[in-house]
Scaffold this active site. Sequence first.
Site, PDB file in Angstrom:
ATOM      1  N   GLY A  19       0.837  -1.192   0.000  1.00 19.15           N
ATOM      2  CA  GLY A  19       0.000   0.000   0.000  1.00 19.15           C
ATOM      3  C   GLY A  19       0.868   1.236   0.000  1.00 19.15           C
ATOM      4  N   GLN A  24       2.567  10.122   1.574  1.00 16.21           N
ATOM      5  CA  GLN A  24       3.874   9.494   1.795  1.00 16.21           C
ATOM      6  C   GLN A  24       4.884   9.893   0.733  1.00 16.21           C
ATOM      7  OE1 GLN A  24       1.979   5.430   2.252  1.00 16.21           O
ATOM      8  NE2 GLN A  24       3.770   5.223   3.590  1.00 16.21           N
ATOM      9  N   CYS A  79       5.664  -0.065   7.636  1.00 13.87           N
ATOM     10  CA  CYS A  79       5.239   1.106   6.880  1.00 13.87           C
ATOM     11  C   CYS A  79       6.403   1.603   6.042  1.00 13.87           C
ATOM     12  CB  CYS A  79       4.769   2.202   7.830  1.00 13.87           C
ATOM     13  SG  CYS A  79       4.143   3.664   6.993  1.00 13.87           S
ATOM     14  N   LEU A  80       6.126   1.924   4.783  1.00 17.98           N
ATOM     15  CA  LEU A  80       7.189   2.423   3.906  1.00 17.98           C
ATOM     16  C   LEU A  80       7.753   3.755   4.394  1.00 17.98           C
ATOM     17  CD1 LEU A  80       5.688   1.560   0.395  1.00 17.98           C
ATOM     18  CD2 LEU A  80       7.275   0.232   1.796  1.00 17.98           C
ATOM     19  N   HIS A 121      -4.804   1.038   7.202  1.00 19.99           N
ATOM     20  CA  HIS A 121      -3.459   1.604   7.347  1.00 19.99           C
ATOM     21  C   HIS A 121      -3.257   2.772   6.387  1.00 19.99           C
ATOM     22  CE1 HIS A 121       1.003   1.209   8.068  1.00 19.99           C
ATOM     23  NE2 HIS A 121       0.972   1.902   6.939  1.00 19.99           N
ATOM     24  N   GLU A 122      -3.579   2.557   5.119  1.00 20.67           N
ATOM     25  CA  GLU A 122      -3.380   3.622   4.133  1.00 20.67           C
ATOM     26  C   GLU A 122      -4.336   4.787   4.363  1.00 20.67           C
ATOM     27  OE1 GLU A 122      -0.691   3.565   2.494  1.00 20.67           O
ATOM     28  OE2 GLU A 122      -0.290   1.490   3.031  1.00 20.67           O
ATOM     29  N   HIS A 125      -3.019   7.327   6.673  1.00 22.33           N
ATOM     30  CA  HIS A 125      -2.097   8.291   6.074  1.00 22.33           C
ATOM     31  C   HIS A 125      -2.832   9.496   5.499  1.00 22.33           C
ATOM     32  CE1 HIS A 125       1.701   6.217   6.480  1.00 22.33           C
ATOM     33  NE2 HIS A 125       1.188   5.117   5.939  1.00 22.33           N
TER      34      HIS A 125
END
Length: 129
Positions: A19, A24, A79-80, A121-122, A125
């Site tokens: 994701g 981000q 997480c990226l 999760h996304e 963000h």
Amino acid sequence: FKEILENMWETMYNASGVGLAAPQVGLPIRVFLVDTTPFSDDPDLSAEESAELDGFKKAFINAQIIEENGEEWAFNEGCLSIPNVREDVFRQEEVVIRYLDENFKEHTDTYHGLIARVIQHEYDHIESV
């Protein structure tokens, strides 16, 4: 906009993510991507769960979570945005979400399990969580 989405998919795949949200990568827009295919290889999943995850790939534009239902369950998330850091996060097992797809068609869908988790999760963000 199509180029933005293509660049986001490329960025996500190059980072081995499932994701990615626009904030981000420095974009102040309410867009996130999800592709749960990598989870489908988990040997602990049933054939049905694996099939559901395999090939689930969507863009979510101007998404709004309408409901989160079910028992909270822990899953070790990464997480990226903060590489190499993982932690158990508790999330509810079902999410109802309204969004536009990449063709700006509106949908209201219900997702369960790992798909719901990645969406939640996304979504965090784009909500600045």
